[in-house]
Write a protein that holds these residues in place. Structure first.
Motif, PDB file in Angstrom:
ATOM      1  N   ILE A 123       0.245  16.991 -23.415  1.00  0.00           N
ATOM      2  CA  ILE A 123      -1.197  16.126 -23.540  1.00  0.00           C
ATOM      3  C   ILE A 123      -1.053  14.710 -23.759  1.00  0.00           C
ATOM      4  O   ILE A 123      -1.749  13.986 -22.273  1.00  0.00           O
ATOM      5  N   ARG A 124      -0.228  14.221 -24.630  1.00  0.00           N
ATOM      6  CA  ARG A 124       0.169  12.366 -24.491  1.00  0.00           C
ATOM      7  C   ARG A 124       0.913  11.965 -23.308  1.00  0.00           C
ATOM      8  O   ARG A 124       0.190  10.760 -22.813  1.00  0.00           O
ATOM      9  N   LYS A 125       1.831  12.660 -22.554  1.00  0.00           N
ATOM     10  CA  LYS A 125       2.495  12.401 -21.798  1.00  0.00           C
ATOM     11  C   LYS A 125       1.635  12.231 -19.932  1.00  0.00           C
ATOM     12  O   LYS A 125       1.609  11.826 -19.373  1.00  0.00           O
ATOM     13  N   LYS A 126       0.836  13.524 -20.257  1.00  0.00           N
ATOM     14  CA  LYS A 126      -0.440  14.006 -19.277  1.00  0.00           C
ATOM     15  C   LYS A 126      -1.128  12.465 -18.687  1.00  0.00           C
ATOM     16  O   LYS A 126      -1.511  12.319 -17.553  1.00  0.00           O
ATOM     17  N   GLU A 127      -1.746  12.299 -20.266  1.00  0.00           N
ATOM     18  CA  GLU A 127      -2.805  11.282 -20.089  1.00  0.00           C
ATOM     19  C   GLU A 127      -1.811   9.990 -20.395  1.00  0.00           C
ATOM     20  O   GLU A 127      -2.808   9.272 -19.188  1.00  0.00           O
ATOM     21  N   GLU A 128      -0.740   9.134 -20.198  1.00  0.00           N
ATOM     22  CA  GLU A 128       0.214   8.846 -19.930  1.00  0.00           C
ATOM     23  C   GLU A 128       0.015   8.410 -18.989  1.00  0.00           C
ATOM     24  O   GLU A 128      -0.175   7.387 -17.171  1.00  0.00           O
ATOM     25  N   ALA A 129       0.210   9.104 -17.498  1.00  0.00           N
ATOM     26  CA  ALA A 129       0.950   9.479 -16.127  1.00  0.00           C
ATOM     27  C   ALA A 129      -0.668   9.858 -15.532  1.00  0.00           C
ATOM     28  O   ALA A 129      -0.647   8.767 -14.161  1.00  0.00           O
ATOM     29  N   GLY A 130      -1.549  10.269 -16.642  1.00  0.00           N
ATOM     30  CA  GLY A 130      -2.796   9.855 -15.467  1.00  0.00           C
ATOM     31  C   GLY A 130      -3.113   8.638 -15.616  1.00  0.00           C
ATOM     32  O   GLY A 130      -3.680   8.285 -15.057  1.00  0.00           O
ATOM     33  N   ALA A 131      -3.623   7.930 -17.088  1.00  0.00           N
ATOM     34  CA  ALA A 131      -3.411   6.182 -16.919  1.00  0.00           C
ATOM     35  C   ALA A 131      -2.721   5.375 -16.003  1.00  0.00           C
ATOM     36  O   ALA A 131      -3.425   4.904 -15.067  1.00  0.00           O
ATOM     37  N   ARG A 132      -1.780   6.141 -15.652  1.00  0.00           N
ATOM     38  CA  ARG A 132      -0.692   5.263 -14.923  1.00  0.00           C
ATOM     39  C   ARG A 132      -1.747   5.299 -13.674  1.00  0.00           C
ATOM     40  O   ARG A 132      -1.889   3.930 -12.606  1.00  0.00           O
ATOM     41  N   GLU A 133      -1.611   6.217 -12.160  1.00  0.00           N
ATOM     42  CA  GLU A 133      -2.187   7.045 -11.654  1.00  0.00           C
ATOM     43  C   GLU A 133      -4.081   6.185 -11.455  1.00  0.00           C
ATOM     44  O   GLU A 133      -4.166   5.612 -10.684  1.00  0.00           O
ATOM     45  N   THR A 134      -4.821   6.097 -12.767  1.00  0.00           N
ATOM     46  CA  THR A 134      -6.199   5.417 -12.322  1.00  0.00           C
ATOM     47  C   THR A 134      -5.653   3.906 -12.074  1.00  0.00           C
ATOM     48  O   THR A 134      -6.160   3.547 -11.100  1.00  0.00           O
ATOM     49  N   LYS A 162       0.720  -0.947  -0.256  1.00  0.00           N
ATOM     50  CA  LYS A 162       0.033   0.050  -0.231  1.00  0.00           C
ATOM     51  C   LYS A 162       0.882   1.266  -0.136  1.00  0.00           C
ATOM     52  O   LYS A 162       0.273   2.536  -0.680  1.00  0.00           O
ATOM     53  N   GLN A 163       1.826   1.366   1.283  1.00  0.00           N
ATOM     54  CA  GLN A 163       2.409   2.458   1.321  1.00  0.00           C
ATOM     55  C   GLN A 163       3.185   2.876  -0.443  1.00  0.00           C
ATOM     56  O   GLN A 163       3.674   3.694  -1.036  1.00  0.00           O
ATOM     57  N   ILE A 164       3.801   1.671  -1.432  1.00  0.00           N
ATOM     58  CA  ILE A 164       4.392   1.524  -2.803  1.00  0.00           C
ATOM     59  C   ILE A 164       3.245   2.080  -3.553  1.00  0.00           C
ATOM     60  O   ILE A 164       3.731   2.811  -4.186  1.00  0.00           O
ATOM     61  N   LEU A 165       1.981   2.328  -3.705  1.00  0.00           N
ATOM     62  CA  LEU A 165       1.057   2.700  -4.187  1.00  0.00           C
ATOM     63  C   LEU A 165       0.503   4.075  -4.109  1.00  0.00           C
ATOM     64  O   LEU A 165       0.593   4.504  -5.278  1.00  0.00           O
ATOM     65  N   GLU A 166       1.091   3.626  -2.702  1.00  0.00           N
ATOM     66  CA  GLU A 166       1.001   5.810  -2.807  1.00  0.00           C
ATOM     67  C   GLU A 166       1.747   6.826  -2.784  1.00  0.00           C
ATOM     68  O   GLU A 166       2.060   7.572  -3.560  1.00  0.00           O
ATOM     69  N   THR A 167       2.989   5.848  -2.998  1.00  0.00           N
ATOM     70  CA  THR A 167       3.942   6.702  -3.023  1.00  0.00           C
ATOM     71  C   THR A 167       4.185   6.609  -4.432  1.00  0.00           C
ATOM     72  O   THR A 167       4.194   8.165  -5.378  1.00  0.00           O
ATOM     73  N   LYS A 168       3.694   5.970  -5.127  1.00  0.00           N
ATOM     74  CA  LYS A 168       3.788   5.430  -7.076  1.00  0.00           C
ATOM     75  C   LYS A 168       2.369   6.356  -7.313  1.00  0.00           C
ATOM     76  O   LYS A 168       2.721   7.516  -8.679  1.00  0.00           O
ATOM     77  N   ILE A 169       1.469   6.860  -6.898  1.00  0.00           N
ATOM     78  CA  ILE A 169       0.272   7.896  -6.966  1.00  0.00           C
ATOM     79  C   ILE A 169       0.783   9.160  -7.011  1.00  0.00           C
ATOM     80  O   ILE A 169       0.366   9.779  -7.275  1.00  0.00           O
ATOM     81  N   GLU A 170       1.651   9.633  -5.768  1.00  0.00           N
ATOM     82  CA  GLU A 170       2.300  10.778  -5.243  1.00  0.00           C
ATOM     83  C   GLU A 170       2.676  10.895  -6.966  1.00  0.00           C
ATOM     84  O   GLU A 170       3.510  12.090  -6.697  1.00  0.00           O
ATOM     85  N   ASN A 171       3.806  10.331  -6.907  1.00  0.00           N
ATOM     86  CA  ASN A 171       4.965  10.265  -8.190  1.00  0.00           C
ATOM     87  C   ASN A 171       3.699  10.713  -9.536  1.00  0.00           C
ATOM     88  O   ASN A 171       4.347  11.966 -10.251  1.00  0.00           O
ATOM     89  N   CYS A 172       2.712  10.526  -9.521  1.00  0.00           N
ATOM     90  CA  CYS A 172       2.067  10.501 -10.615  1.00  0.00           C
ATOM     91  C   CYS A 172       1.389  12.019 -11.122  1.00  0.00           C
ATOM     92  O   CYS A 172       1.772  12.468 -11.810  1.00  0.00           O
ATOM     93  N   ARG A 173       1.198  11.887  -9.733  1.00  0.00           N
ATOM     94  CA  ARG A 173       0.271  13.705  -9.270  1.00  0.00           C
ATOM     95  C   ARG A 173       1.649  14.794  -9.827  1.00  0.00           C
ATOM     96  O   ARG A 173       1.884  15.683 -10.263  1.00  0.00           O
ATOM     97  N   LEU A 174       2.753  14.743  -8.877  1.00  0.00           N
ATOM     98  CA  LEU A 174       3.985  15.197  -9.246  1.00  0.00           C
ATOM     99  C   LEU A 174       4.640  14.907 -11.011  1.00  0.00           C
ATOM    100  O   LEU A 174       5.319  16.300 -11.245  1.00  0.00           O
ATOM    101  N   CYS A 175       4.359  14.068 -10.709  1.00  0.00           N
ATOM    102  CA  CYS A 175       4.778  14.168 -12.801  1.00  0.00           C
ATOM    103  C   CYS A 175       3.597  14.989 -13.024  1.00  0.00           C
ATOM    104  O   CYS A 175       4.443  15.965 -14.060  1.00  0.00           O
ATOM    105  N   ARG A 176       3.330  14.845 -13.685  1.00  0.00           N
ATOM    106  CA  ARG A 176       2.231  15.739 -14.540  1.00  0.00           C
ATOM    107  C   ARG A 176       1.784  18.103 -13.708  1.00  0.00           C
ATOM    108  O   ARG A 176       2.026  18.290 -14.715  1.00  0.00           O
ATOM    109  N   ILE A 177       2.630  17.618 -12.353  1.00  0.00           N
ATOM    110  CA  ILE A 177       3.470  18.797 -12.767  1.00  0.00           C
ATOM    111  C   ILE A 177       4.299  19.542 -12.786  1.00  0.00           C
ATOM    112  O   ILE A 177       4.537  20.614 -13.726  1.00  0.00           O
ATOM    113  N   GLU A 178       5.328  18.733 -13.604  1.00  0.00           N
ATOM    114  CA  GLU A 178       6.650  18.635 -13.769  1.00  0.00           C
ATOM    115  C   GLU A 178       6.137  19.077 -15.332  1.00  0.00           C
ATOM    116  O   GLU A 178       7.120  19.826 -15.827  1.00  0.00           O
TER     117      GLU A 178
END
Length: 519
Positions: A438-449, A406-422
């Motif tokens: 747009i492409r990379k943002k959608e990829e990051a969003g898909a990973r987060e989902t 769970k901690q690993i997944l929460e870290t990955k979700i947070e990284n996806c959020r930071l990735c979108r900001i970057e």
């Protein structure tokens, strides 16, 4: 904290009759519904709170002066088990009105247990603002208000008692209110006839047991049965099988001075919330000729003389039994008593003709029968406990692994959020084209989902592990079985609800551990 436990946020809500004194609008503001709306809105507005599972604890109609409240006691028990991470209340007075105890919890106990405490209306959050003089002052005001209100209520009740006014509670059997709360009692014709017949039977020399048998034989309704059929109230019988007159009930009627027109009040005083003491007779409020009497003075006194004569018996020897208070007649449902002066002591049904079964069983036979059953249950428990201990270790191991994942997944979700900001910053700085962004943002969003879907499934797995662990913990309380060496009162109170005795020494036991016994 045990590895298998999940912390949750606790909402505590309370309302009591004290709020009536504040006016209708203030009482509505403090209603359970409005407290719940306020707390739910506050939790939803704070992301760090809304991520936790929520449990609700309620005390409805309970004073906040004492902490001996069902809801708050359950809440504090969960705190002691390290299951609560945060407590949210509408205001400090909802949690309690005793400023010393409230202060101890907020300033010492909760911080020590790592529990965050939030009072919404007071704008207090223990994680941001240490409890200071303003919080202590508010607690003191709530306490003083409650003490002042209590004194006023007691004084008002005492004044009404001295006037002979009705103060609520049960109306004596044989009477009804005269038409308003402040009017004296007036006879209820049908019930009054029953009371008069009881006094006449006593004056003729009948014992209370004989009178009870006579009333049962005639099918005369008991006070409880009469109230249920004539009073228009929801009356719950203490006994689910039969509702019979008993000697003790007859005795109470014969000794009650209300039937000679005398009003007697202030027999009890509340020392502190939940603690009541008997007053001495000089403290009673006694008003002669307060209401219409049901029996004349000479008949009342004659019944008292008969009671005195019947009461001159030797002092009974108390027979100690581990099953005291648990043994019931299978026919009528009332408690059976021990005939201790017999050569072989036995339980018997006291209701005699009223019940008609005359059930009896020897004390030793009943005791041995129950002890043999408990020993067999204990043996089954020991076998099951070996399996359960192994399962507990498996659950703890699985829960530990799930928490790490769970901690690993929460870290990955947070990284996806930071990735979108970057990615957004890179687009603004023209490092990325709009299409690449747009492409990379959608990829990051898909990973987060995907990660969130995994996290949701994992949370359900963890919750299932917790539920199973709690179910196993409930059987831990049965460890008393494996340690028992004989049938004791403590063991019986822990395991048995009641024991019903039927003809031919047939016994039915209602267990407090019914689920385990049925397995």
């Amino acid at each position: 904290m045990a590895m298998y436990e999940i912390s949750y946020l606790a909402k505590y809500l309370r309302i009591s009759e004290d709020d009536d004194d504040m006016g209708e609008s203030r009482r509505e503001s403090n209603s359970i519904l409005n407290q719940r709306k306020m707390l739910d809105s506050y939790i939803a507005a704070h992301d760090e709170l809304s991520k936790y599972p929520v449990r609700e604890f309620i005390d409805d109609g309970v004073s906040g002066v004492s902490f001996q409240r069902p809801g708050v006691r359950s809440l504090l028990e969960e705190v002691r088990r390290y299951k609560v991470c945060c407590i949210v209340v509408k205001d400090l007075s909802r949690f309690g009105r005793n400023y010393i105890e409230v202060g101890d919890y907020i300033e010492q106990i909760f911080p020590f247990m790592g529990v965050r405490f939030i009072s919404v209306a007071d704008h207090f959050d223990s994680f941001r603002d240490p409890a200071g003089i303003d919080i202590g002052f508010k607690n003191l005001i709530h306490d003083l208000y409650s003490r002042d209100l209590s004194a006023k209520v007691k004084a008002s009740i005492k004044i009404r008692q001295k006037k002979g006014a009705y103060n609520g509670g049960g109306i004596p059997f044989g009477y009804k209110l005269g038409g308003g709360k402040d009017e004296p009692f007036v006879p209820d014709p049908k019930a009054a006839e029953i009371v008069k017949s009881i006094f006449l039977l006593a004056a003729d020399g009948n014992t209370t047991s004989m009178i009870a048998d006579r009333l049962n034989w005639r099918g005369v309704p008991t006070p409880g049965a009469y109230k249920k059929s004539h009073g228009g109230i929801s009356y719950c019988f203490k006994n689910e099988k039969l509702n019979l007159w008993r000697a003790a009930q007859v005795n109470l009627i014969l000794r009650n001075e209300v039937y000679r027109g005398t009003y007697v009040a202030h027999k009890l005083s509340t020392v502190r919330p939940g603690v009541v003491q008997k007053n001495d007779k000089p403290e009673y409020v006694v008003l002669e000729n307060h209401h219409e009497r049901l029996v004349e003075e000479d008949l009342f006194q004659k019944a008292q003389e008969v009671l005195k004569l019947r009461g001159k018996t030797g002092k009974r020897t108390e027979y100690e039994s581990a099953l005291k208070g648990k043994v019931k007649c299978g026919c009528c449902g009332y408690s059976m008593s021990i005939r201790h002066d017999a050569k072989v002591p036995y339980y018997r049904c006291w209701n005699g003709k009223g019940c008609g079964s005359y059930q009896k069983i020897t004390v030793e036979l009943l005791k041995d029968t129950i002890w043999n059953i408990i020993q067999k249950i204990a043996e089954a428990y020991r076998e099951q406990d070996v399996l359960q201990q192994g399962r507990k270790k498996q659950i703890q191991s699985a829960h530990s692994a799930a928490k790490e994942k769970k901690q690993i997944l929460e870290t990955k979700i947070e990284n996806c959020r930071l990735c979108r900001i970057e990615l957004y910053d890179q687009w603004k700085e023209e490092v990325l084209s709009r299409e690449e962004y747009i492409r990379k943002k959608e990829e990051a969003g898909a990973r987060e989902t995907g990660y969130r879907g995994e996290l949701e499934q994992l949370n359900q797995v963890i919750q299932n592990l917790v539920s199973e662990q709690e179910a196993l913990e409930q059987t831990d309380g049965m460890a008393v079985l494996s340690e028992a060496e004989s049938l004791t009162k403590e063991l019986v109170d822990e395991l048995i609800e009641r024991v019903e005795v039927y003809a031919d020494d047939r016994v039915e036991i209602k267990w407090k551990i019914a689920d385990f016994v049925e397995e």
